[in-house]
Design an enzyme around this catalytic site. Structure first.
Site, mmCIF file in Angstrom:
data_model
loop_
_atom_site.group_PDB
_atom_site.id
_atom_site.type_symbol
_atom_site.label_atom_id
_atom_site.label_comp_id
_atom_site.label_asym_id
_atom_site.label_seq_id
_atom_site.Cartn_x
_atom_site.Cartn_y
_atom_site.Cartn_z
ATOM 1 C CG LEU A 1 11.037 -1.183 -28.622
ATOM 2 C CD1 LEU A 1 11.916 -0.270 -27.770
ATOM 3 C CD2 LEU A 1 11.772 -1.582 -29.896
ATOM 4 C CB SER A 2 11.880 -7.497 -27.548
ATOM 5 O OG SER A 2 12.091 -8.626 -26.742
ATOM 6 N N GLY B 1 6.288 -5.161 -22.499
ATOM 7 C CA GLY B 1 5.193 -5.625 -21.645
ATOM 8 C C GLY B 1 3.966 -6.115 -22.398
ATOM 9 C CE LYS B 2 5.506 -7.025 -28.176
ATOM 10 N NZ LYS B 2 6.756 -6.625 -27.495
ATOM 11 C CB SER B 3 3.749 -11.462 -23.348
ATOM 12 O OG SER B 3 4.187 -11.695 -24.667
ATOM 13 C CB SER C 1 3.675 -5.755 -35.566
ATOM 14 O OG SER C 1 3.086 -5.444 -34.333
#
Length: 176
Positions: free
Chosen positions: A13-14, A17-19, A86
């Site tokens: 989800l936005s 913590g992906k970035s 995604s």
């Protein structure tokens, strides 16, 4: 022996913590001189997939295009770090099948935590109806069924998440 490339695909989800994980992982890999490229979903949408909207078809096309670039780089020995929501499982699996050397990382945080972290105010705007088809609010997110790595960013520190990914890459024979 030629370095084997791999696509490391961080999905979630936005605000999960992906970035943040991608940046920290990229730094660790660069310190060890791995050839590396980062494809961040926001940057890709500005440059590579400008003009695509947020319908399921457009989101799938966005992921297909990212996957195409990943495939080119991966087969030339590059570590490609993708940070993109995604949201749909089927297109992630399609891209995995085309690339082959693919490690899926599920960056998992509860929706409430993602909303608390929302510095851009996107969740607030989505809940107010100002943003339509927002993943997690009025559009689904389909979590991976069998990711190679799951990072619970509400429960673990950044270093732990990064080390889990590095350990998996080592286990799979990508690290020298």
């Amino acid at each position: 022996m030629k370095q084997r490339g791999v696509t490391i695909w961080l999905t979630g989800l936005s605000g999960a913590g992906k970035s943040t994980i991608t940046e920290a992982l990229a730094q660790k890999l660069r310190e060890q001189d791995y050839p590396l490229e980062v494809l961040d979903g926001d940057v890709v949408r500005t440059n590579l997939t400008k003009g695509l909207g947020f319908s399921k078809e457009d989101r799938d096309e966005n992921i297909r295009r990212i996957g195409f670039v990943c495939n080119l780089l991966t087969r030339h020995g590059v570590f490609v770090l993708v940070s993109a929501i995604s949201p749909y499982r089927e297109i992630r699996e399609e891209v995995r099948g085309k690339i082959g050397d693919f490690v899926e990382v599920f960056v998992n945080a509860p929706l409430a935590v993602c909303e608390q972290r929302d510095v851009k105010g996107l969740y607030k705007r989505a809940r107010a109806g100002e943003i339509k088809s927002f993943t997690g609010i009025d559009d689904p997110y389909e979590p991976p069924l069998n990711p190679e790595v799951e990072c619970r960013t509400d429960l673990e520190e950044l270093d732990e998440s990064v080390n889990k990914i590095l350990h998996k890459l080592d286990q799979l024979g990508y690290l020298r």
